[in-house]
Design an enzyme around this catalytic site. Structure first.
Site, PDB file in Angstrom:
ATOM      1  N   TYR A   1       0.829  -1.203   0.000  1.00  0.00           N
ATOM      2  CA  TYR A   1       0.000   0.000   0.000  1.00  0.00           C
ATOM      3  C   TYR A   1       0.869   1.261   0.000  1.00  0.00           C
ATOM      4  CZ  TYR A   1      -3.632   3.302   1.535  1.00  0.00           C
ATOM      5  OH  TYR A   1      -4.493   4.373   1.639  1.00  0.00           O
TER       6      TYR A   1
ATOM      7  N   SER B   1       2.439   1.929  -3.337  1.00  0.00           N
ATOM      8  CA  SER B   1       1.496   2.480  -4.313  1.00  0.00           C
ATOM      9  C   SER B   1       1.269   3.969  -4.090  1.00  0.00           C
ATOM     10  CB  SER B   1       0.165   1.721  -4.251  1.00  0.00           C
ATOM     11  OG  SER B   1      -0.558   2.021  -3.062  1.00  0.00           O
TER      12      SER B   1
END
Length: 311
Positions: free
Chosen positions: A202, A205
């Protein structure tokens, strides 16, 4: 709050070079300038969103649903997208109480054809796009990287939603945003600023998202493209996904999705490259680049109490 932080930073920077009177004078000038800037950039959002053609992803729940409802109350024309048909229909039903201009697209934003369909719907129904809000996100349950069975697959699936939706949707909507002198709003997180353990996919990203939009902003300036980008790193928001993923925090340290959406809608008209809806993210965004080791150590020692910064 921002003025106080600016004054404190000014004091720390200048204390060894200037007397206290000069420090106070400079701090006061900076504070006045900050207040003046906020006043100058303030916009009547009740009027700003009337008739605006807004594309919003991740609209079936949480922050996205709250954004859609509040935008509908302010007279925006909406194309909302998400994967779950029934939840998306529920959001549409709430919005239709306020405006007839609400259309849905069932879409997996990691797929090129679905991203194209979202923009095509806005052009078909409204003739273009004024605001593109990239809210869809995939946040896996926190776990150590060493526990991933197939890390490449995990990273690919997260990047497909959190990064590539932006690349695709900007690609398909840019000509329309150019005509309307529109605004792109990438919804991000503190995980894109600091180094957060147990959310490596996460965080990767979101760091990549920031890199993409900072580079794109430079290109817009150099090519005189009249499109604004406003990156919005969010704090811990009390959505179902966030509460589930960060159970150790409890429910007292975050803000509600409704409050978050309201703050976001106040920030979009300012057309700033970075807009922080919470002072904690503002502080981290400005200071982490100067003292990353301090934040890293603090995060490791107090992860369960600081993860509200990294929704």
């Amino acid at each position: 709050m921002y003025v106080l932080v600016i004054g404190a930073a000014c004091t720390l920077t200048l204390k060894n070079r200037m007397g206290w009177r000069k420090i106070l004078a400079v701090g006061l000038l900076i504070g006045v300038a900050a207040v003046a800037w906020e006043w100058k950039s303030s916009v009547n959002i009740e009027e700003f969103y009337k008739g605006k053609r807004v594309v919003l992803t991740g609209a079936s729940k949480g922050i996205g649903k709250s954004l859609a409802i509040q935008l509908s109350k302010r007279g925006a024309k909406l194309v909302i997208a998400a994967r779950t048909v029934q939840k998306l229909a529920d959001t549409q039903s709430e919005c239709l109480k306020n405006t007839p201009h609400v259309h849905t697209v069932r879409a997996d934003v990691s797929k090129e054809e679905d991203c194209r369909a979202i923009v095509d719907k806005a052009v078909e129904e409204f003739g273009g796009v004024d605001i593109l809000i990239l809210n869809a996100a995939y946040s896996p349950n926190p776990q150590w990287f060493s526990d991933y069975e197939k890390p490449a697959e995990k990273f690919s699936s997260v990047l497909g939603v959190n990064l590539l939706q932006s690349v695709q949707l900007v690609h398909f909507s840019l000509s329309h945003l150019n005509k309307s002198q529109g605004i792109i709003v990438p919804v991000s997180s503190g995980a894109g600023i600091a180094a957060i353990p147990k959310v490596s996919a996460y965080a990767t990203s979101k760091h990549a998202l920031h890199g993409y939009f900072k580079a794109l902003n430079q290109e817009f300036i150099l090519t005189n493209t009249p499109v604004s980008i406003t990156i919005m790193p969010l704090p811990y928001v009390l959505t179902e996904t966030a509460v589930t993923n960060w159970k150790p925090i409890g429910t007292g340290d975050g803000i509600t999705a409704e409050d978050c959406a309201d703050r976001m809608l106040h920030g979009i008209p300012k057309r700033q490259l970075w807009y922080y809806v919470d002072w904690t993210l503002w502080f981290m965004g400005h200071v982490y680049s100067l003292y990353p080791e301090f934040f890293d150590v603090f995060t490791r020692l107090h992860l369960s109490r600081t993860s509200y910064l990294f929704s």
